[in-house]
Design a protein around this motif. Structure first.
Motif, mmCIF file in Angstrom:
data_model
loop_
_atom_site.group_PDB
_atom_site.id
_atom_site.type_symbol
_atom_site.label_atom_id
_atom_site.label_comp_id
_atom_site.label_asym_id
_atom_site.label_seq_id
_atom_site.Cartn_x
_atom_site.Cartn_y
_atom_site.Cartn_z
ATOM 1 N N ALA A 1 -4.391 -11.631 39.999
ATOM 2 C CA ALA A 1 -4.414 -12.721 40.979
ATOM 3 C C ALA A 1 -3.896 -12.264 42.332
ATOM 4 O O ALA A 1 -4.408 -12.679 43.380
ATOM 5 N N ARG A 2 -2.930 -11.392 42.319
ATOM 6 C CA ARG A 2 -2.323 -10.962 43.580
ATOM 7 C C ARG A 2 -3.120 -9.860 44.279
ATOM 8 O O ARG A 2 -3.175 -9.820 45.511
ATOM 9 N N HIS A 3 -3.754 -8.970 43.507
ATOM 10 C CA HIS A 3 -4.289 -7.742 44.105
ATOM 11 C C HIS A 3 -5.812 -7.644 44.063
ATOM 12 O O HIS A 3 -6.346 -6.577 44.382
ATOM 13 N N ALA A 4 -6.515 -8.705 43.689
ATOM 14 C CA ALA A 4 -7.971 -8.627 43.585
ATOM 15 C C ALA A 4 -8.593 -8.120 44.872
ATOM 16 O O ALA A 4 -8.240 -8.561 45.971
ATOM 17 N N TRP A 5 -9.515 -7.182 44.734
ATOM 18 C CA TRP A 5 -10.295 -6.546 45.812
ATOM 19 C C TRP A 5 -9.455 -5.651 46.716
ATOM 20 O O TRP A 5 -9.918 -5.223 47.766
ATOM 21 N N GLY A 6 -8.243 -5.344 46.253
ATOM 22 C CA GLY A 6 -7.398 -4.445 47.034
ATOM 23 C C GLY A 6 -7.089 -3.169 46.269
ATOM 24 O O GLY A 6 -7.731 -2.821 45.272
ATOM 25 N N THR B 1 -3.774 -0.670 44.730
ATOM 26 C CA THR B 1 -2.402 -0.789 44.248
ATOM 27 C C THR B 1 -1.844 0.578 43.887
ATOM 28 O O THR B 1 -2.564 1.569 43.804
ATOM 29 N N THR B 2 -0.544 0.581 43.631
ATOM 30 C CA THR B 2 0.136 1.744 43.069
ATOM 31 C C THR B 2 0.740 1.348 41.728
ATOM 32 O O THR B 2 0.759 0.162 41.349
ATOM 33 N N LEU B 3 1.251 2.329 41.031
ATOM 34 C CA LEU B 3 1.903 2.075 39.751
ATOM 35 C C LEU B 3 2.987 1.015 39.874
ATOM 36 O O LEU B 3 3.116 0.144 39.003
ATOM 37 N N GLN B 4 3.761 1.048 40.955
ATOM 38 C CA GLN B 4 4.881 0.126 41.072
ATOM 39 C C GLN B 4 4.414 -1.325 41.092
ATOM 40 O O GLN B 4 5.121 -2.221 40.596
ATOM 41 N N ASP B 5 3.230 -1.592 41.629
ATOM 42 C CA ASP B 5 2.714 -2.959 41.640
ATOM 43 C C ASP B 5 2.523 -3.472 40.215
ATOM 44 O O ASP B 5 2.833 -4.627 39.903
ATOM 45 N N LEU B 6 1.996 -2.627 39.341
ATOM 46 C CA LEU B 6 1.812 -3.020 37.942
ATOM 47 C C LEU B 6 3.158 -3.209 37.251
ATOM 48 O O LEU B 6 3.375 -4.192 36.533
ATOM 49 N N ILE B 7 4.055 -2.253 37.446
ATOM 50 C CA ILE B 7 5.369 -2.347 36.814
ATOM 51 C C ILE B 7 6.094 -3.620 37.263
ATOM 52 O O ILE B 7 6.717 -4.333 36.454
ATOM 53 N N ASP B 8 6.012 -3.934 38.547
ATOM 54 C CA ASP B 8 6.683 -5.143 39.051
ATOM 55 C C ASP B 8 6.126 -6.398 38.380
ATOM 56 O O ASP B 8 6.893 -7.313 38.023
ATOM 57 N N ALA B 9 4.799 -6.464 38.216
ATOM 58 C CA ALA B 9 4.197 -7.652 37.610
ATOM 59 C C ALA B 9 4.629 -7.804 36.164
ATOM 60 O O ALA B 9 4.947 -8.916 35.708
ATOM 61 N N LEU B 10 4.677 -6.696 35.412
ATOM 62 C CA LEU B 10 5.051 -6.770 34.000
ATOM 63 C C LEU B 10 6.550 -7.002 33.839
ATOM 64 O O LEU B 10 6.985 -7.713 32.911
ATOM 65 N N ALA B 11 7.343 -6.447 34.728
ATOM 66 C CA ALA B 11 8.787 -6.684 34.659
ATOM 67 C C ALA B 11 9.107 -8.143 34.942
ATOM 68 O O ALA B 11 9.951 -8.758 34.276
ATOM 69 N N ALA B 12 8.433 -8.712 35.930
ATOM 70 C CA ALA B 12 8.684 -10.128 36.251
ATOM 71 C C ALA B 12 8.280 -11.029 35.091
ATOM 72 O O ALA B 12 8.976 -12.012 34.787
ATOM 73 N N ALA B 13 7.173 -10.715 34.438
ATOM 74 C CA ALA B 13 6.702 -11.566 33.340
ATOM 75 C C ALA B 13 7.567 -11.436 32.104
ATOM 76 O O ALA B 13 7.724 -12.404 31.345
ATOM 77 N N GLU C 1 3.192 -9.182 23.644
ATOM 78 C CA GLU C 1 1.819 -9.393 24.103
ATOM 79 C C GLU C 1 1.710 -10.574 25.064
ATOM 80 O O GLU C 1 0.945 -10.527 26.039
ATOM 81 N N ALA C 2 2.473 -11.638 24.832
ATOM 82 C CA ALA C 2 2.387 -12.797 25.726
ATOM 83 C C ALA C 2 2.850 -12.437 27.140
ATOM 84 O O ALA C 2 2.202 -12.791 28.131
ATOM 85 N N ALA C 3 3.965 -11.728 27.252
ATOM 86 C CA ALA C 3 4.459 -11.326 28.569
ATOM 87 C C ALA C 3 3.513 -10.312 29.208
ATOM 88 O O ALA C 3 3.290 -10.338 30.432
ATOM 89 N N PHE C 4 2.983 -9.423 28.402
ATOM 90 C CA PHE C 4 2.029 -8.432 28.926
ATOM 91 C C PHE C 4 0.820 -9.134 29.532
ATOM 92 O O PHE C 4 0.394 -8.824 30.650
ATOM 93 N N THR C 5 0.271 -10.097 28.818
ATOM 94 C CA THR C 5 -0.904 -10.821 29.311
ATOM 95 C C THR C 5 -0.562 -11.599 30.577
ATOM 96 O O THR C 5 -1.334 -11.599 31.553
ATOM 97 N N ALA C 6 0.599 -12.251 30.584
ATOM 98 C CA ALA C 6 1.000 -13.001 31.782
ATOM 99 C C ALA C 6 1.163 -12.072 32.984
ATOM 100 O O ALA C 6 0.769 -12.403 34.109
ATOM 101 N N GLY C 7 1.760 -10.910 32.752
ATOM 102 C CA GLY C 7 1.930 -9.962 33.841
ATOM 103 C C GLY C 7 0.608 -9.450 34.385
ATOM 104 O O GLY C 7 0.427 -9.308 35.602
ATOM 105 N N MET C 8 -0.355 -9.198 33.492
ATOM 106 C CA MET C 8 -1.666 -8.731 33.949
ATOM 107 C C MET C 8 -2.379 -9.821 34.741
ATOM 108 O O MET C 8 -3.039 -9.534 35.748
#
Length: 810
Positions: free
Chosen positions: A408-413, A415-427, A396-403
Motif C-alpha cells: 500500500a505504501r510503495h506501489a509503483w515505486g 524500495t530497499t530492504l529496510q522498507d520491508l523490514i520496517d513494515a514487518l517490524a511494525a506489524a 503468518e498473520a503479522a507477516f501478511t499484515a506487514g506485506m
C-alpha cells in the motif's frame, strides 16, 4: 564493442539527476522473416534537477541517429551516448538497429524447424534492454512505456498491456499498445510471431496462453491446468497483499529457444520446453505450477514494487520463490510443494551455502555484472527458506499484515530492504534488526543438534560465525507404533543462544530437529542416533518429516560424513513407502546421482542396480508407471534390459528416446533406430533428442561432433541443453571425455556471450563431470578468475560440487 557495466555509484548519480516521464518505443520487426534486424526508435521525455548537467543514456545497439532536444548527439561509445548540457525538460530520440538476434543478449529470433516459422522474443533482466533500444537501464528510473510495433501481417504481437490498436498496412500490421504503469526497463517485453492463442476469463481477468503453432496440440492439452493455477494464484496474491493485479489482461507466452521464464509485467515469457511433449508427470505438473506462481508473485514483488538497486535482488527473487510455495500449498492442489522444495532446490542451497561461493543473501553489488552472478541457489531457494522462517518468526498473520502495508505504501515505486523490514517490524512488534543481520547479511548455514541434559532434550545450535541466528523452529517427538513412527508431541522452539531447552517428554524413540522444515539449517543426529536416523527416514509419517531426514543424510554425503551406499539405501527405503508425488522424482534423481557420481567405481554398478529395483517397483504402480520406466531408462545395466524397456514403451516416444540414449551409452548400435524414431516423432525439437543419443555413444568422433554443435556453435536450444549434456557426460567413459576438460577451459573467455541465462547454463552444464581428477579443479579455479562474474561464480560452485564427488569416490 565493449559495453561497461553500470555501477551503483553511476546509477545513484543518474537517479538523483533525472526523472523519466515516459518512453515511446517504436519497434520494427518486418525484416525478421528473412533477415536479422530489429529496428527501433526510442523517444524519452525526462526532467533534470540540475539544468546544464551531463549524463548518459544506455545503448548497446548500433545507433543510426540520436538527438537531444532536437540537436544531434555524438556517436555512441562503449554502449553509452553522452547527453551534454541537459535542460530542465528534455526529449531524447535514438534510432537503433540490432542485427545480433541469433546469439546476442536482449532480443532473439528463433526459427521453428518444424515449419520454418519465425518467432521473436525480448528479455531484459538485469540490464539487457539497452541491447535493443536506448533507455536508462536501471531499476529505479521507472516510467510508463508506450510500445508501437510493426510486424508481418500474419504475426501476433504481445507486450505488457492489453487491447492494442491494430492497423492493417498491407504486408504488415502496426500494433499500438496503451502505456504501461511506471515500470523499470527490465520489466518490459515484446513477443511476436505466428502464435497459437488460447484465452479464458477467470476471476475477472482476461488470461491468454500462446505458443508456436507446431506446439498447438501440447498447449491445448495443458491449457485447463495452466488457466486453473493462474486463476488460483491471482486470487491468492490479491488477498495476501490486499491488492488485486491491477490490469485485466495477463498473458503467458511459451517461446522457442528461451531460457527459463521471465516475469515481464502482464506478459510472462516461458521457455516452451515447459510444454512437455508427452503427458507431464505429477512432479512436472507441480514444477510448472510453482514456476507459474513464482513469475506471478513478481507482478507485485519486482514490477509494482521494485528494488532500488541490485543489492536488493533478493527482494525480487527470494520473495517470489517463497511466495510460489506459499501460494501453491494455500491455493492449489499442490499441497506438498514445501516438501518438493526441500527435496530439490533447498538441498542445492545447503551445498552452495557451505562452499566457496557462499555469500550473504543481501550483499554489496558494485555493478550490474556482479548482479548477474547472484541469480543463484543462495538468492532463490535459501532466500525462500529464510523468508519462510521470517513468516514463522513473526507469525503468518503479522507477516501478511506487514506485506499489505508495504504494498500500500510503495506501489509503483522503489524500495530497499529496510522498507520491508520496517513494515514487518511494525506489524509484528518485533525488533527485526538482529534477525536482519543474522539472516540477510551473514553467509553460511547454522547447525542444529539435539543433546540430552539428563533425560530432557536440549537443542544445541551454532551459527557460521559462532552464535546461532535468531529463529523459531519445531522439534518433533516420535514413538514406534504398528505403522512406523508416530509423532507424539511437537515443540516450537525459539533459538536465542547456543543451548535451548526443548519442551518435549523424554524417552522418545526419535527426536526430529527442524520438523516441518521451518528454518534453513543443517541438522545432525547425536553419535548414538546416527544409525537410528538412517533407519528411521522411511518410517516417518509425512512427506516433510521424511524430507527432513533425507536432507540430513544427503548433507552428510556432501560433507563426507556418510557414503554413497548409505545415501542410496536411505533414499530407496523412503521411495518404497513415499506417498507424495512431489518428491518421488527428486528422490529418484538423488538416488541415481549418488550411485553414479558419488560412489566409488567399484560400487557404482551394484548401487545403480539397487536403484533400478526401486524403479521397477514404481513402474508397477499405475500412477507412477512413467516415472519408474524413466528411471529404468537411466539405470538398466545391459542391452537386453533396454530391449525389454523399448517393448514397454509402446507409443511413448519420450521413453523410446530415453531407452535409445541408454542403449547408446551401453555400446548398442542405435543410429538406424534413432533415424527411424526421428522421422515419426511429432516434437519440432526431436532432432535434439537424436543428438543426445549421439552424445551418449562411446565413440570419439561422435563426442567431438556433439561438442561442436553443443558448445562451440551453440545450435542446441537452452531447453534441450540439459538432456544433451546429461547424455554426453556418461559415467565410465573417462578415456573418451578426458580431452574435454581443456576444451571447457578454452571456452571460458567467451562463455558469457548471449546474456546472463546462457552464460549460467553453459558454465554449469558443460563443466566436466567425467575424465577429470583433482588436478583439474585448481586449473579451473585459476581460469575462472579471468571469466565474466556470472561464469566465474557458476564454475566455482560446480567445481566445489565435483570436488566433493571426487573425494566421495575415493
Amino acid at each position: 564493442m565493449t559495453t561497461p557495466s553500470l555501477t551503483q555509484a553511476e546509477a545513484e548519480r543518474r537517479a538523483a539527476l533525472l526523472r523519466v516521464q515516459g518512453y515511446d518505443i517504436a519497434v520494427d520487426l518486418t525484416d525478421l522473416p528473412t533477415g536479422p534486424q530489429v529496428r527501433c526508435v526510442s523517444t524519452m521525455t525526462f526532467t533534470c534537477t540540475e539544468p546544464g548537467a551531463e549524463t548518459f543514456v544506455d545503448c548497446a545497439a548500433a545507433v543510426v541517429a540520436a538527438t537531444l532536444n532536437g540537436a544531434p548527439l555524438p556517436p555512441a561509445a562503449h554502449g553509452r551516448i553522452t547527453l551534454p548540457d541537459l535542460a530542465a525538460h528534455n526529449t531524447l530520440r535514438v534510432q537503433t538497429v540490432q542485427e545480433h538476434t541469433s546469439d546476442g543478449p536482449g532480443v532473439h529470433r528463433a526459427v521453428d524447424p518444424a515449419d520454418g516459422e519465425v518467432y521473436v522474443w525480448t528479455t531484459f533482466e538485469p540490464d539487457e534492454a539497452r541491447y535493443v533500444w536506448a533507455c536508462f537501464d536501471q531499476p529505479d528510473l521507472k516510467a510508463p512505456h508506450a510500445f508501437t510495433v510493426t510486424a508481418p501481417a500474419t504475426w501476433t504481437v504481445l507486450s505488457n498491456t492489453g487491447d492494442p490498436r491494430v492497423e492493417d498496412l498491407g504486408a504488415a500490421r502496426r500494433w499500438t499498445f496503451p502505456p504501461t504503469p511506471a515500470l523499470s526497463p527490465y520489466n518490459t517485453v515484446v513477443n511476436a510471431g505466428p502464435l497459437h492463442e488460447l484465452r479464458r476469463t477467470v476471476g475477472g481477468h482476461d488470461l491468454g496462453l500462446y505458443a508456436r503453432r507446431s506446439l498447438a496440440a501440447v498447449l491445448d492439452r495443458d491449457a485447463d491446468e495452466i488457466f486453473t493455477v493462474t486463476g488460483q494464484g491471482l486470487a491468492f496474491f490479491a488477498d495476501a497483499f490486499a491488492m488485486p493485479f491491477p490490469q485485466r489482461k495477463y498473458d503467458q507466452v511459451f517461446m522457442p529457444e528461451f531460457g527459463g521464464a521471465m516475469e515481464n509485467y502482464g506478459c510472462v515469457t516461458w521457455s516452451d520446453s515447459w510444454l512437455r511433449r508427452v503427458t507431464p508427470t505429477p512432479a512436472e505438473r507441480e514444477s510448472l505450477a510453482c514456476v507459474l506462481l513464482h513469475e506471478m508473485a513478481h507482478m507485485w514483488f519486482g514490477n509494482i514494487v521494485t528494488m532500488r538497486w541490485w543489492d536488493d535482488l533478493w527482494l525480487n527473487e527470494a520473495f517470489a520463490e517463497f511466495a510460489c510455495y506459499w501460494a501453491a500449498t494455500g491455493a492449489t492442489r499442490y499441497t506438498d510443494a514445501w516438501a518438493g522444495l526441500l527435496a530439490g532446490e533447498k538441498l542445492a542451497a545447503y551445498l552452495a551455502d557451505q562452499g566457496p561461493t557462499s555469500h550473504p543473501i543481501r550483499q554489496p553489488v558494485r555493478d550490474v555484472a556482479e548482479a548477474a552472478s547472484i541469480f543463484d541457489d543462495i538468492t532463490y531457494p535459501k532466500g525462500a527458506a529464510v523468508l519462510r522462517q521470517l513468516m514463522t518468526y513473526v507469525g503468518e498473520a503479522a507477516f501478511t499484515a506487514g506485506m499489505r502495508a508495504y504494498f500500500a505504501r510503495h506501489a509503483w515505486g522503489n524500495t530497499t530492504l529496510q522498507d520491508l523490514i520496517d513494515a514487518l517490524a511494525a506489524a509484528s512488534g518485533r525488533d527485526l534488526g538482529p534477525w536482519r543481520t543474522g539472516w540477510l547479511e551473514t553467509a553460511g548455514t547454522d547447525r542444529l543438534t539435539l543433546d540430552r541434559d539428563g533425560d530432557a532434550p536440549v537443542l544445541a545450535a551454532r551459527g557460521p560465525e559462532g552464535p546461532p541466528r535468531p529463529q523459531v523452529l519445531a522439534v518433533g517427538a516420535y514413538r514406534r507404533g504398528p505403522a512406523g513412527l508416530e509423532r507424539t508431541a511437537l515443540a516450537e522452539v525459539e533459538v536465542r543462544g547456543p543451548r535451548t531447552p526443548v519442551g518435549l517428554p523424554s524417552g522418545a524413540d526419535l527426536y526430529l530437529v527442524n520438523d516441518d522444515d521451518l528454518t534453513f539449517a543443517t541438522t545432525r543426529p547425536d553419535p548414538a542416533g546416527r544409525a537410528a536416523l538412517l533407519a528411521a527416514a522411511a518410517q516417518l509419517p509425512t512427506a516433510v518429516s521424511r524430507g527432513v531426514a533425507v536432507a540430513t543424510v544427503w548433507d552428510m554425503l556432501t560433507t563426507g560424513e556418510a557414503d554413497a551406499a548409505e545415501a542410496v539405501r536411505c533414499l530407496t527405503a523412503v521411495l518404497a513407502v513415499e506417498t507424495s508425488d512431489a518428491v518421488i522424482e527428486p528422490y529418484l534423481r538423488l538416488a541415481m546421482d549418488a550411485a553414479e557420481w558419488w560412489a566409488p567405481e567399484s560400487r557404482r554398478a551394484a548401487l545403480t542396480a539397487e536403484v533400478a529395483e526401486v524403479c521397477a517397483r514404481l513402474a508397477g504402480q499405475p500412477g507412477r508407471r512413467r516415472v519408474g520406466l524413466r528411471g529404468l531408462a537411466r539405470t538398466v545395466a545391459d542391452l537386453a534390459s533396454v530391449a525389454r524397456l523399448r517393448d514397454e514403451a509402446n507409443d511413448d516416444v519420450d521413453l523410446r528416446w530415453r531407452a535409445l540414449i541408454r542403449a547408446a551409452a551401453l555400446g548398442g548400435d542405435t543410429a538406424r533406430e534413432a533415424e527411424s524414431l526421428l522421422a515419426r516423432d511429432p516434437d519440432p525439437d526431436a532432432r535434439f533428442r537424436a543428438l543426445a543419443v549421439r552424445a551418449a555413444t562411446p565413440d570419439a568422433g561422435e563426442k567431438e561432433a556433439v561438442w561442436q554443435e553443443l558448445a562451440v556453435r551453440r545450435s542446441v536450444p537452452i531447453g534441450s541443453v540439459p538432456a544433451v549434456t546429461t547424455a554426453f557426460w556418461q559415467p565410465g567413459q573417462d578415456g573418451l571425455l578426458t580431452p574435454y576438460a581443456q576444451k571447457y577451459l578454452a571456452l571460458l573467455p567467451e562463455m558469457h556471450r548471449g546474456g546472463m541465462v546462457p552464460a549460467m547454463f553453459y558454465a554449469h552444464r558443460l563443466f566436466p563431470m567425467v575424465g577429470v581428477g583433482t588436478e583439474f579443479l585448481p586449473r579451473a579455479r585459476a581460469a575462472a578468475a579471468h571469466a565474466a562474474p556470472v561464469v566465474r561464480k557458476t564454475l566455482l560452485q560446480r567445481a566445489d560440487e565435483v570436488g566433493r564427488m571426487l573425494r566421495a569416490r575415493s
